[in-house]
Design a protein around this motif. Sequence first.
Motif, PDB file in Angstrom:
ATOM      1  N   ALA A 184     -42.820 -15.476  19.766  1.00  4.43           N
ATOM      2  CA  ALA A 184     -41.978 -14.768  20.532  1.00  4.43           C
ATOM      3  C   ALA A 184     -41.675 -15.668  21.502  1.00  4.43           C
ATOM      4  CB  ALA A 184     -42.863 -13.482  19.918  1.00  4.43           C
ATOM      5  N   PHE A 185     -40.070 -15.473  21.927  1.00  5.67           N
ATOM      6  CA  PHE A 185     -39.643 -15.064  23.319  1.00  5.67           C
ATOM      7  C   PHE A 185     -40.420 -14.170  24.357  1.00  5.67           C
ATOM      8  CE2 PHE A 185     -36.095 -14.883  26.242  1.00  5.67           C
ATOM      9  CZ  PHE A 185     -36.855 -15.647  26.776  1.00  5.67           C
ATOM     10  N   VAL A 186     -40.976 -14.286  25.569  1.00  9.04           N
ATOM     11  CA  VAL A 186     -41.530 -13.737  26.616  1.00  9.04           C
ATOM     12  C   VAL A 186     -41.142 -13.613  28.025  1.00  9.04           C
ATOM     13  CG1 VAL A 186     -43.568 -12.755  26.751  1.00  9.04           C
ATOM     14  CG2 VAL A 186     -43.774 -12.883  24.911  1.00  9.04           C
ATOM     15  N   TYR A 187     -40.456 -13.281  28.202  1.00  7.31           N
ATOM     16  CA  TYR A 187     -40.508 -13.136  29.889  1.00  7.31           C
ATOM     17  C   TYR A 187     -40.172 -12.167  30.633  1.00  7.31           C
ATOM     18  CZ  TYR A 187     -36.733 -14.049  33.343  1.00  7.31           C
ATOM     19  OH  TYR A 187     -35.916 -14.415  34.970  1.00  7.31           O
ATOM     20  N   ASN A 188     -40.834 -11.793  31.529  1.00  4.51           N
ATOM     21  CA  ASN A 188     -41.448 -10.942  32.509  1.00  4.51           C
ATOM     22  C   ASN A 188     -40.993 -11.286  34.109  1.00  4.51           C
ATOM     23  OD1 ASN A 188     -42.169  -9.255  33.791  1.00  4.51           O
ATOM     24  ND2 ASN A 188     -44.299  -8.384  32.390  1.00  4.51           N
ATOM     25  N   GLN A 189     -40.419 -11.404  34.854  1.00  2.00           N
ATOM     26  CA  GLN A 189     -39.935 -11.323  36.276  1.00  2.00           C
ATOM     27  C   GLN A 189     -39.391 -10.233  37.047  1.00  2.00           C
ATOM     28  OE1 GLN A 189     -40.300 -15.074  36.056  1.00  2.00           O
ATOM     29  NE2 GLN A 189     -39.492 -14.731  38.883  1.00  2.00           N
ATOM     30  N   ASP A 190     -39.668 -10.692  38.197  1.00  2.00           N
ATOM     31  CA  ASP A 190     -39.959  -9.574  39.142  1.00  2.00           C
ATOM     32  C   ASP A 190     -38.676 -10.394  40.338  1.00  2.00           C
ATOM     33  OD1 ASP A 190     -41.367  -7.573  38.214  1.00  2.00           O
ATOM     34  OD2 ASP A 190     -43.370  -8.737  39.262  1.00  2.00           O
ATOM     35  N   PHE A 191     -37.849  -9.838  40.942  1.00  3.07           N
ATOM     36  CA  PHE A 191     -37.543 -10.241  41.900  1.00  3.07           C
ATOM     37  C   PHE A 191     -36.915  -9.112  42.581  1.00  3.07           C
ATOM     38  CE2 PHE A 191     -35.338 -11.302  37.210  1.00  3.07           C
ATOM     39  CZ  PHE A 191     -35.351 -12.748  37.871  1.00  3.07           C
ATOM     40  N   SER A 192     -36.459  -9.042  44.020  1.00  5.21           N
ATOM     41  CA  SER A 192     -36.900  -8.477  45.314  1.00  5.21           C
ATOM     42  C   SER A 192     -35.013  -8.463  45.546  1.00  5.21           C
ATOM     43  CB  SER A 192     -36.978  -9.521  46.653  1.00  5.21           C
ATOM     44  OG  SER A 192     -36.809 -10.858  46.955  1.00  5.21           O
ATOM     45  N   ILE A 193     -34.638  -7.196  46.273  1.00  8.69           N
ATOM     46  CA  ILE A 193     -33.723  -6.743  46.609  1.00  8.69           C
ATOM     47  C   ILE A 193     -33.510  -7.287  48.461  1.00  8.69           C
ATOM     48  CG2 ILE A 193     -31.414  -5.092  46.620  1.00  8.69           C
ATOM     49  CD1 ILE A 193     -33.207  -4.104  43.790  1.00  8.69           C
ATOM     50  N   PRO A 194     -32.722  -7.528  48.871  1.00  2.00           N
ATOM     51  CA  PRO A 194     -32.322  -7.344  50.316  1.00  2.00           C
ATOM     52  C   PRO A 194     -32.987  -5.733  51.294  1.00  2.00           C
ATOM     53  CG  PRO A 194     -30.990  -8.963  49.583  1.00  2.00           C
ATOM     54  CD  PRO A 194     -31.199  -8.372  47.807  1.00  2.00           C
ATOM     55  N   ALA A 195     -33.300  -6.428  51.944  1.00  2.00           N
ATOM     56  CA  ALA A 195     -33.693  -5.050  52.640  1.00  2.00           C
ATOM     57  C   ALA A 195     -32.590  -4.399  53.325  1.00  2.00           C
ATOM     58  CB  ALA A 195     -34.145  -5.472  53.782  1.00  2.00           C
ATOM     59  N   GLY A 196     -32.062  -2.614  53.423  1.00  2.00           N
ATOM     60  CA  GLY A 196     -31.340  -1.834  52.939  1.00  2.00           C
ATOM     61  C   GLY A 196     -29.996  -1.248  52.926  1.00  2.00           C
ATOM     62  N   LYS A 197     -30.100  -2.093  51.148  1.00  2.00           N
ATOM     63  CA  LYS A 197     -28.902  -2.542  50.624  1.00  2.00           C
ATOM     64  C   LYS A 197     -29.718  -0.447  49.309  1.00  2.00           C
ATOM     65  CE  LYS A 197     -27.217  -6.485  50.589  1.00  2.00           C
ATOM     66  NZ  LYS A 197     -25.988  -6.890  50.479  1.00  2.00           N
ATOM     67  N   ILE A 250     -32.996 -19.099  27.422  1.00  2.00           N
ATOM     68  CA  ILE A 250     -34.189 -18.933  25.863  1.00  2.00           C
ATOM     69  C   ILE A 250     -34.930 -20.190  25.552  1.00  2.00           C
ATOM     70  CG2 ILE A 250     -33.894 -17.805  23.709  1.00  2.00           C
ATOM     71  CD1 ILE A 250     -31.780 -16.240  24.699  1.00  2.00           C
ATOM     72  N   PRO A 251     -35.706 -20.970  25.374  1.00  2.00           N
ATOM     73  CA  PRO A 251     -36.141 -21.916  24.180  1.00  2.00           C
ATOM     74  C   PRO A 251     -35.736 -22.189  23.331  1.00  2.00           C
ATOM     75  CG  PRO A 251     -38.140 -20.528  26.172  1.00  2.00           C
ATOM     76  CD  PRO A 251     -36.507 -19.333  25.650  1.00  2.00           C
ATOM     77  N   SER A 252     -35.772 -23.228  22.987  1.00  2.00           N
ATOM     78  CA  SER A 252     -35.185 -23.621  21.284  1.00  2.00           C
ATOM     79  C   SER A 252     -36.175 -23.334  20.854  1.00  2.00           C
ATOM     80  CB  SER A 252     -35.267 -25.098  21.158  1.00  2.00           C
ATOM     81  OG  SER A 252     -35.749 -25.973  22.012  1.00  2.00           O
ATOM     82  N   ASP A 253     -36.944 -23.177  20.657  1.00  2.00           N
ATOM     83  CA  ASP A 253     -38.254 -22.541  19.399  1.00  2.00           C
ATOM     84  C   ASP A 253     -38.852 -21.827  19.426  1.00  2.00           C
ATOM     85  OD1 ASP A 253     -39.781 -22.910  22.418  1.00  2.00           O
ATOM     86  OD2 ASP A 253     -41.632 -24.723  21.650  1.00  2.00           O
ATOM     87  N   VAL A 254     -38.620 -20.559  19.811  1.00  2.00           N
ATOM     88  CA  VAL A 254     -38.786 -18.994  19.815  1.00  2.00           C
ATOM     89  C   VAL A 254     -38.260 -18.933  18.783  1.00  2.00           C
ATOM     90  CG1 VAL A 254     -39.178 -18.868  22.235  1.00  2.00           C
ATOM     91  CG2 VAL A 254     -37.189 -17.506  21.301  1.00  2.00           C
ATOM     92  N   ASP A 255     -39.455 -17.736  18.357  1.00  2.00           N
ATOM     93  CA  ASP A 255     -38.769 -16.655  16.668  1.00  2.00           C
ATOM     94  C   ASP A 255     -37.799 -15.753  16.668  1.00  2.00           C
ATOM     95  OD1 ASP A 255     -41.505 -17.419  16.183  1.00  2.00           O
ATOM     96  OD2 ASP A 255     -42.197 -15.152  16.402  1.00  2.00           O
ATOM     97  N   THR A 256     -36.659 -16.662  16.342  1.00  2.00           N
ATOM     98  CA  THR A 256     -35.789 -15.474  15.879  1.00  2.00           C
ATOM     99  C   THR A 256     -35.860 -13.553  15.713  1.00  2.00           C
ATOM    100  OG1 THR A 256     -35.220 -16.214  13.423  1.00  2.00           O
ATOM    101  CG2 THR A 256     -34.426 -17.891  15.185  1.00  2.00           C
ATOM    102  N   GLY A 257     -35.129 -12.749  15.803  1.00  2.00           N
ATOM    103  CA  GLY A 257     -34.680 -11.698  15.573  1.00  2.00           C
ATOM    104  C   GLY A 257     -34.832 -10.413  16.124  1.00  2.00           C
ATOM    105  N   ASP A 258     -35.361  -9.723  16.174  1.00  2.00           N
ATOM    106  CA  ASP A 258     -35.043  -8.948  17.307  1.00  2.00           C
ATOM    107  C   ASP A 258     -35.396  -8.416  18.499  1.00  2.00           C
ATOM    108  OD1 ASP A 258     -33.237  -7.223  15.267  1.00  2.00           O
ATOM    109  OD2 ASP A 258     -34.911  -7.009  14.210  1.00  2.00           O
ATOM    110  N   TYR A 259     -35.405  -8.204  18.741  1.00  2.00           N
ATOM    111  CA  TYR A 259     -35.900  -8.158  21.330  1.00  2.00           C
ATOM    112  C   TYR A 259     -35.400  -7.256  21.695  1.00  2.00           C
ATOM    113  CZ  TYR A 259     -38.502 -12.980  20.112  1.00  2.00           C
ATOM    114  OH  TYR A 259     -38.580 -13.928  19.784  1.00  2.00           O
ATOM    115  N   HIS A 260     -36.795  -7.042  22.811  1.00  2.00           N
ATOM    116  CA  HIS A 260     -35.937  -5.763  23.832  1.00  2.00           C
ATOM    117  C   HIS A 260     -35.513  -6.454  25.485  1.00  2.00           C
ATOM    118  CE1 HIS A 260     -37.725  -2.175  21.336  1.00  2.00           C
ATOM    119  NE2 HIS A 260     -36.379  -2.778  21.076  1.00  2.00           N
TER     120      HIS A 260
END
Length: 152
Positions: free
Chosen positions: A93-106, A117-127
């Motif tokens: 299964a495709f698994v992605y988990n990444q944090d992103f910062s937002i510039p201060a004061g916004k 999306i990698p070419s070798d992950v399972d097809t199907g339903d994702y969130h």
Amino acid sequence: MPRNRKRILGCSNDDEDNLDVEKPSIDMSGSDAFPQNCIILYRGESFPFRAVFIDNQELGNYNIEIHNNFDHHSHSTDDVECDLEPKKKPVKAFVYNQDFSIPAGKKTFEADIDISIPSDVDTGDYHFMIRLTDKSGWQQLKAVSIKIKDKP
């Protein structure tokens, strides 16, 4: 009346008047917002994530998580229901988990990143999960149902 007397009586002081008690918001209603519920994405390709984040005082950071929905669980942040494929066990299964910062004061921020999306992950339903946190720690969650398929 002295400041300390006010606090004893339960009256607010200047610091309490500035307390942030509102959650930030995730706006996915614009014409550029992506992905939308029930969208089909393809293995081996990239797609943009675009959303507008808003807070009454100051934004903090955001997290993007993608995980499979092969068991048909729900996160219930939208009324839209997509057609689901039959339940199945993940193999890769495709698994992605990444944090992103937002510039201060916004107070407003336009998120715009590309996700591959990698070419070798399972097809199907994702969130596709978006977690937005403001500087005070309040969090907003948005779940988008997507499908990953092979390019026709």
